[in-house]
Motif scaffolding. Structure first.
Motif, PDB file in Angstrom:
ATOM      1  N   GLY A 185     -15.067   8.727 -27.176  1.00  0.00           N
ATOM      2  CA  GLY A 185     -14.624   8.955 -28.357  1.00  0.00           C
ATOM      3  C   GLY A 185     -13.284   9.991 -28.647  1.00  0.00           C
ATOM      4  O   GLY A 185     -12.812  10.290 -29.307  1.00  0.00           O
ATOM      5  N   ASN A 186     -12.814   9.724 -27.130  1.00  0.00           N
ATOM      6  CA  ASN A 186     -11.434  10.383 -27.157  1.00  0.00           C
ATOM      7  C   ASN A 186     -10.216   9.664 -27.133  1.00  0.00           C
ATOM      8  O   ASN A 186     -10.014   8.808 -26.080  1.00  0.00           O
ATOM      9  N   PRO A 187      -9.347   9.432 -28.114  1.00  0.00           N
ATOM     10  CA  PRO A 187      -8.421   8.331 -28.376  1.00  0.00           C
ATOM     11  C   PRO A 187      -7.431   8.645 -27.085  1.00  0.00           C
ATOM     12  O   PRO A 187      -6.906   9.814 -26.863  1.00  0.00           O
ATOM     13  N   PHE A 188      -7.097   7.565 -26.580  1.00  0.00           N
ATOM     14  CA  PHE A 188      -5.777   7.277 -25.589  1.00  0.00           C
ATOM     15  C   PHE A 188      -6.365   8.004 -24.301  1.00  0.00           C
ATOM     16  O   PHE A 188      -5.504   7.984 -23.363  1.00  0.00           O
ATOM     17  N   TYR A 189      -7.519   8.399 -24.142  1.00  0.00           N
ATOM     18  CA  TYR A 189      -7.961   9.155 -22.791  1.00  0.00           C
ATOM     19  C   TYR A 189      -7.671   8.135 -21.827  1.00  0.00           C
ATOM     20  O   TYR A 189      -7.085   8.599 -20.704  1.00  0.00           O
ATOM     21  N   HIS A 190      -8.166   6.649 -21.813  1.00  0.00           N
ATOM     22  CA  HIS A 190      -8.159   5.715 -20.692  1.00  0.00           C
ATOM     23  C   HIS A 190      -6.673   5.438 -20.515  1.00  0.00           C
ATOM     24  O   HIS A 190      -6.081   5.068 -19.378  1.00  0.00           O
ATOM     25  N   GLU A 191      -6.016   5.168 -21.521  1.00  0.00           N
ATOM     26  CA  GLU A 191      -4.700   4.723 -21.642  1.00  0.00           C
ATOM     27  C   GLU A 191      -3.628   5.715 -20.811  1.00  0.00           C
ATOM     28  O   GLU A 191      -3.005   5.522 -20.278  1.00  0.00           O
ATOM     29  N   GLN A 192      -3.928   7.145 -21.279  1.00  0.00           N
ATOM     30  CA  GLN A 192      -3.181   8.106 -20.689  1.00  0.00           C
ATOM     31  C   GLN A 192      -3.387   7.989 -19.260  1.00  0.00           C
ATOM     32  O   GLN A 192      -2.324   8.294 -18.389  1.00  0.00           O
ATOM     33  N   LYS A 193      -4.471   8.140 -18.789  1.00  0.00           N
ATOM     34  CA  LYS A 193      -4.833   7.932 -17.257  1.00  0.00           C
ATOM     35  C   LYS A 193      -4.203   6.769 -16.681  1.00  0.00           C
ATOM     36  O   LYS A 193      -3.377   7.109 -15.427  1.00  0.00           O
ATOM     37  N   TRP A 194      -4.194   5.708 -17.077  1.00  0.00           N
ATOM     38  CA  TRP A 194      -3.725   4.553 -16.794  1.00  0.00           C
ATOM     39  C   TRP A 194      -2.004   4.468 -16.740  1.00  0.00           C
ATOM     40  O   TRP A 194      -1.551   4.227 -15.846  1.00  0.00           O
ATOM     41  N   LEU A 195      -1.399   5.133 -17.481  1.00  0.00           N
ATOM     42  CA  LEU A 195      -0.074   5.265 -17.559  1.00  0.00           C
ATOM     43  C   LEU A 195       0.336   6.224 -16.327  1.00  0.00           C
ATOM     44  O   LEU A 195       1.587   6.310 -15.568  1.00  0.00           O
ATOM     45  N   GLN A 196      -0.351   7.440 -16.263  1.00  0.00           N
ATOM     46  CA  GLN A 196      -0.112   8.367 -15.313  1.00  0.00           C
ATOM     47  C   GLN A 196      -0.188   8.067 -13.965  1.00  0.00           C
ATOM     48  O   GLN A 196       0.206   8.308 -13.000  1.00  0.00           O
TER      49      GLN A 196
END
Length: 256
Positions: free
Chosen positions: A7-18
């Motif tokens: 339920g946390n928007p962009f959670y996985h995308e943020q980790k992926w970019l980092q």
């Protein structure tokens, strides 16, 4: 136990970019706040950055970002690109109903009070209000698009029949909202944003099928979702398309 980042928007995308050594900052905004207020928070991040910024906005974040850019023209030069994902950039019947439908507006006001949000700020992003906003600020928005390489993305999905007994992992969490938007004349949509209202005029718009309003940015297990590699491929492709526009702008500036 809930999955990590549920339920946390962009959670996985943020980790992926980092993980790829890309600096990522999530704007300290609240969805329940007005676009005027959130726009200022976004502008503050851009203004304080020592690097050029790529803005990635989703849903109402698209309107929040637009307000921030219109009200703060000094930050345009510090923005490398802007990716607009599934934004009701010209309004959504859902927001219209939250403000104007009997009982629905009472429930919305109660919810916004509960979460200390700004119910009156919803009026900024109704269909009527946003279309007036675009008309009033037409010149400002054209100037933004001349300065900031921008790409829009909209999506649609089909809901099964009312008598379908498909398992929950085959169904979208946005099915009822999808039906409501169609019922009130919004047409094809992703469960929140009508596709006809989700693309900012003057930008190229990528239109995806079989993506609901949450598929690209949030995990809503046990409802249907796309596999990680599919989400990554779409996200990476959109960023690559935006990057090409950024490079073309730099090349044109060098020629001039």
């Amino acid at each position: 136990p809930l999955p990590e980042g549920f339920g946390n928007p962009f959670y996985h995308e943020q980790k992926w970019l980092q993980d790829q050594d890309i600096d990522v900052v999530r704007a300290n905004i609240h969805s329940e706040e007005s676009s005027t207020s959130n726009g200022e928070a976004i502008a503050k991040i851009v203004r304080e950055s020592d690097k050029k910024v790529i803005l990635i906005s989703h849903s109402k974040g698209g309107s929040d970002t637009l307000f921030g850019l219109v009200n703060n023209p000094d930050i345009h030069a510090n923005i490398a690109g802007w990716l607009i994902l599934q934004a009701p950039i010209y309004g959504s019947p859902l927001v219209d109903c939250m403000v104007g439908c009997p009982f629905a507006n009472m429930a919305a006001r109660f919810g916004f009070d509960l979460f200390q949000g700004n119910y009156d700020g919803l009026k900024e992003v109704t269909t009527e209000s946003l279309r007036q906003y675009h008309q009033i600020h037409k010149t400002n928005i054209q100037q933004i698009l001349e300065t900031v390489p921008t790409l829009s993305m909209a999506s649609t999905f089909k809901t099964p029949g009312l008598l379908s007994f498909s398992p929950i992992n085959k169904r979208s969490a946005f099915e009822l909202l999808n039906r409501f938007v169609k019922f009130v004349g919004g047409g094809e949509n992703d469960g929140m944003s009508p596709i006809k209202n989700a693309c900012l005029d003057g930008t190229e718009c990528v239109r995806l099928k079989n993506f609901d309003h949450g598929h690209l940015v949030v995990n809503l297990v046990p409802f249907k979702g796309h596999k990680t590699h599919t989400r990554r491929a779409v996200f990476s492709t959109l960023l690559t398309m935006l990057k090409k526009r950024m490079i073309n702008k730099i090349s044109l500036e060098n020629i001039l």
